[in-house]
Design an enzyme around this catalytic site. Sequence first.
Site, PDB file in Angstrom:
ATOM      1  N   ASP A   2       0.832  -1.204   0.000  1.00 48.22           N
ATOM      2  CA  ASP A   2       0.000   0.000   0.000  1.00 48.22           C
ATOM      3  C   ASP A   2       0.872   1.262   0.000  1.00 48.22           C
ATOM      4  O   ASP A   2       1.954   1.272   0.586  1.00 48.22           O
ATOM      5  CB  ASP A   2      -0.906  -0.010   1.248  1.00 48.22           C
ATOM      6  CG  ASP A   2      -2.085   0.929   1.096  1.00 48.22           C
ATOM      7  OD1 ASP A   2      -2.348   1.402  -0.038  1.00 48.22           O
ATOM      8  OD2 ASP A   2      -2.745   1.203   2.107  1.00 48.22           O
ATOM      9  N   ASN A   4       1.296   3.368  -3.037  1.00 42.22           N
ATOM     10  CA  ASN A   4       1.786   3.802  -4.354  1.00 42.22           C
ATOM     11  C   ASN A   4       1.246   5.175  -4.745  1.00 42.22           C
ATOM     12  O   ASN A   4       1.986   6.034  -5.240  1.00 42.22           O
ATOM     13  CB  ASN A   4       1.353   2.815  -5.452  1.00 42.22           C
ATOM     14  CG  ASN A   4       2.027   1.469  -5.325  1.00 42.22           C
ATOM     15  OD1 ASN A   4       2.950   1.313  -4.538  1.00 42.22           O
ATOM     16  ND2 ASN A   4       1.560   0.505  -6.096  1.00 42.22           N
ATOM     17  N   ASN A  50     -11.099  -2.721  -5.407  1.00 38.63           N
ATOM     18  CA  ASN A  50     -10.345  -1.738  -6.210  1.00 38.63           C
ATOM     19  C   ASN A  50     -11.009  -1.371  -7.542  1.00 38.63           C
ATOM     20  O   ASN A  50     -10.648  -0.377  -8.164  1.00 38.63           O
ATOM     21  CB  ASN A  50      -8.911  -2.218  -6.481  1.00 38.63           C
ATOM     22  CG  ASN A  50      -7.987  -2.054  -5.290  1.00 38.63           C
ATOM     23  OD1 ASN A  50      -7.081  -2.859  -5.094  1.00 38.63           O
ATOM     24  ND2 ASN A  50      -8.197  -1.017  -4.479  1.00 38.63           N
TER      25      ASN A  50
HETATM   26  C1  IPE Z   1      -1.134   0.335  -4.153  1.00 43.51           C
HETATM   27  O1  IPE Z   1      -1.262   1.455  -3.365  1.00 43.51           O
HETATM   28  C2  IPE Z   1      -2.194  -0.709  -3.972  1.00 43.51           C
HETATM   29  C3  IPE Z   1      -2.955  -1.045  -5.205  1.00 43.51           C
HETATM   30  C4  IPE Z   1      -4.261  -1.186  -5.187  1.00 43.51           C
HETATM   31  C5  IPE Z   1      -2.284  -1.267  -6.494  1.00 43.51           C
HETATM   32  P1  IPE Z   1      -2.467   2.490  -3.445  1.00 43.51           P
HETATM   33  O2  IPE Z   1      -2.816   2.741  -4.864  1.00 43.51           O
HETATM   34  O3  IPE Z   1      -3.591   2.012  -2.572  1.00 43.51           O
HETATM   35  O4  IPE Z   1      -1.796   3.795  -2.826  1.00 43.51           O
HETATM   36  P2  IPE Z   1      -2.433   4.871  -1.833  1.00 43.51           P
HETATM   37  O5  IPE Z   1      -2.998   4.120  -0.666  1.00 43.51           O
HETATM   38  O6  IPE Z   1      -3.483   5.595  -2.606  1.00 43.51           O
HETATM   39  O7  IPE Z   1      -1.272   5.731  -1.464  1.00 43.51           O
HETATM   40 MG    MG Z   2      -4.136   2.369  -0.597  1.00 46.14          MG
END
Ligand code: IPE
Ligand code: MG
Length: 229
Positions: A2, A4, A50
């Site tokens: 988490d 990114n 997601n």
């Molecule tokens: C990567 O981090 C997890 C995925 C779903 C690919 P995020 O995209 O959730 O990053 P933040 O939480 O918005 O910083």
């Molecule tokens: Mg996230």
Amino acid sequence: MDGNGRWAQQRGKPRSAGHQAGLKVTRDIVEHCARLQIDALTVYAFSSENWQRPEKEVSFLMELFVKAIRSELNKLHENNIRVQFIGELSRFSEGLLKEIKTATDKTANNTGMFLNIAVNYGGRGELVSAMSDIAAKVKNGELDVTDITEKTLTEHTWLAQCPEPDLFIRTGGEQRLSNYLLWHLAYTELAFTDTLWPDFDGTELDSIIQNFSSRQRRFGQTGEQVKAS
Ligand code: IPE
Ligand code: MG
């Protein structure tokens, strides 16, 4: 994995740049774990929740998955890694399903680390799927209700081939499971770090593993019992 999006936003970049940077780190961590001879590494790449993200981000991630499987597969195979995908795969495009099948088939007879990539994964969904498979077997007489045990359920999950996870790591500062591996994490040690995934590295992983090694895992026993055994 988490953090990114926040990593990118902190740098004034689009969220996609964070996912790209995250992929690089994932590659390093997979190799690091394989070198440490870890039995199984399960990474949460895309949750069943997601899909609710903006269309643009979802399609970027789908393309990234296709490209990543293509570019990483030979190296993974060379490293004797067994690649598996866990989740409700039927929702993915034909193109992605083809890459998933190629990667799974090519590495199926490898004997090294399991790399489980959780995509369109949800822990509750996994349990529903396991229970419905079990119910179908009861209905057709293959299984008796009185024979259903915890082991039966484990054997019907998507991680049936893997040992129970010893250690769970969530990066990015949140302290929750977000529907991850709900059945499998029953006795897993939990570690949380504020580091955003693109900043995570082998050194931090080593120090989390070192901390993990110093914990006494009692599995319901007393500390004295564990020491005696
Ligand atoms: C990567 O981090 C997890 C995925 C779903 C690919 P995020 O995209 O959730 O990053 P933040 O939480 O918005 O910083
Ligand atoms: Mg996230």
